[in-house]
Design an enzyme around this catalytic site. Sequence first.
Site, PDB file in Angstrom:
ATOM      1  N   CYS A 183      35.035  34.577  28.267  1.00 33.10           N
ATOM      2  CA  CYS A 183      33.960  34.198  29.188  1.00 33.10           C
ATOM      3  C   CYS A 183      33.587  35.381  30.084  1.00 33.10           C
ATOM      4  CB  CYS A 183      34.372  32.993  30.034  1.00 33.10           C
ATOM      5  SG  CYS A 183      33.042  32.395  31.093  1.00 33.10           S
ATOM      6  N   CYS A 198      32.439  34.569  33.595  1.00 37.93           N
ATOM      7  CA  CYS A 198      33.539  34.188  34.487  1.00 37.93           C
ATOM      8  C   CYS A 198      34.351  35.400  34.927  1.00 37.93           C
ATOM      9  CB  CYS A 198      34.494  33.231  33.774  1.00 37.93           C
ATOM     10  SG  CYS A 198      33.683  31.982  32.784  1.00 37.93           S
ATOM     11  N   ASP A 199      34.687  36.254  33.992  1.00 37.82           N
ATOM     12  CA  ASP A 199      35.672  37.307  34.257  1.00 37.82           C
ATOM     13  C   ASP A 199      35.071  38.705  34.397  1.00 37.82           C
ATOM     14  OD1 ASP A 199      37.602  35.359  34.040  1.00 37.82           O
ATOM     15  OD2 ASP A 199      37.926  35.709  31.903  1.00 37.82           O
TER      16      ASP A 199
END
Length: 337
Positions: free
Chosen positions: A163, A166-167
């Site tokens: 992701c 997200c990261d």
Amino acid sequence: MATPAFSFGTMNTENSTQAQEQGNSTTVEQVIIIGSGPAAHTAAIYAARAQLAPLMFEGFMAGGVAAGGQLTTTTEIENFPGFPEPVGGPELMDRMRAQSQNYGTRIKTETVDSVDLKSNPKKVVVGGTVYLTKAIIIATGATAKRLGIPGEEAYWQRGISACAVCDGALPIFRDKPLVVIGGGDTACEEASYLSKFASHVHMLVRRDELRASKAMQKRVLENSKITVHWNTEALEAVGDQLLTGVKVIQNKTREESLIEAKGLFFAIGHEPNTGFLEGQLPTDETGYLVTKPDSTFTGVEGVYACGDVKDKVYRQAITAAGSGCMAALEVERWLTE
Ligand code: FAD
Ligand code: NDP
């Protein structure tokens, strides 16, 4: 692809509290929630506060993921509102679970095996026991596909992620070379997003063309910080404590090489967790549940779907939570109609 009818029917109110002998449970629940991520818990909090006494099946390693869903597989969450400092994924899910329980949600740590959505009341089968319910909220999420290359387990969350949104902004990836695998819209979107933080982004595409939409392709191909490696596949993730590179092969020439990288992002698709539905609900061509526009209604009376199991575009905790809220409000309205 089946087409949902999207017409609300009437409920059989004679089935209000007790059902005839139909299995091990004779109580008819108001609503059963299947799943345990942000969508399921938000639905549970709303349903519990609406006095619907929801029963949740949170799963036991369902789809290979612990109860609590995908966020239990990650470390720091920086984009969930209300947490000015990063919050751990498992901690965030523990807090949501506690909130669900505090308002009266009953939680069973079991995986739903199958459902019968045609019967009235509906049946939810768990380990041989049949539970009866008027309404069902499906919030079983999706599982990111993984490659299974050597080094993948060792560097998962130590440089490898599924992701980028997200990261990708984490300090370990800033101004560093990164690799994205995949050639679809997700891969293009993630490569474009990562190019804002990375020193350079390498996209590994296994064919000589991208699957992504033309608009997405353009964004990638015109971005000077992204190099597309055509006909290229990952062989191995290498590193020391953290990932340092990806061994790749050009599948036409069979030439092998090493791309230095601090981050490796899989964008090779997701698998929505819908096997237990055995085709009883309409899906799109990639297996995601289809709901009425601006709604969580599946087209089957009393059945609602929320979160990643019906969302292949946004796939974020906050959007999952938002649709979980919608599902509970829609169930409440339907039950009182
Ligand atoms: P999920 O979180 O997918 O949870 C569904 C759960 O339901 C399953 O995991 C399982 O436990 C359970 N279940 C499945 N089948 C059954 C069954 N048959 N019976 C009972 N239970 C079942 N989003 C962000 O907003 N911020 C981030 O920083 C972020 N980081 C991420 C990092 C990683 C590594 C990953 C993979 C995802 C990340 N996401 C992030 C995305 C986010 O986790 C998802 O969008 C969100 O969790 C989706 O929530 P959900 O409620 O739809 O389902
Ligand atoms: P897709 O299935 O569309 O693409 C997956 C990509 O990964 C393909 O390029 C595929 O290659 C590649 N791939 C799959 N398995 C492997 C493997 N083992 N090794 C190497 N490469 C592999 O998934 P997406 O997540 O990109 O998109 C899913 C859906 O969501 C699509 O319908 C997409 O349009 C949509 N979406 C839309 C967005 C938007 O509109 N903004 C954003 C994100 C997704 P190959 O092409 O060779 O099969």
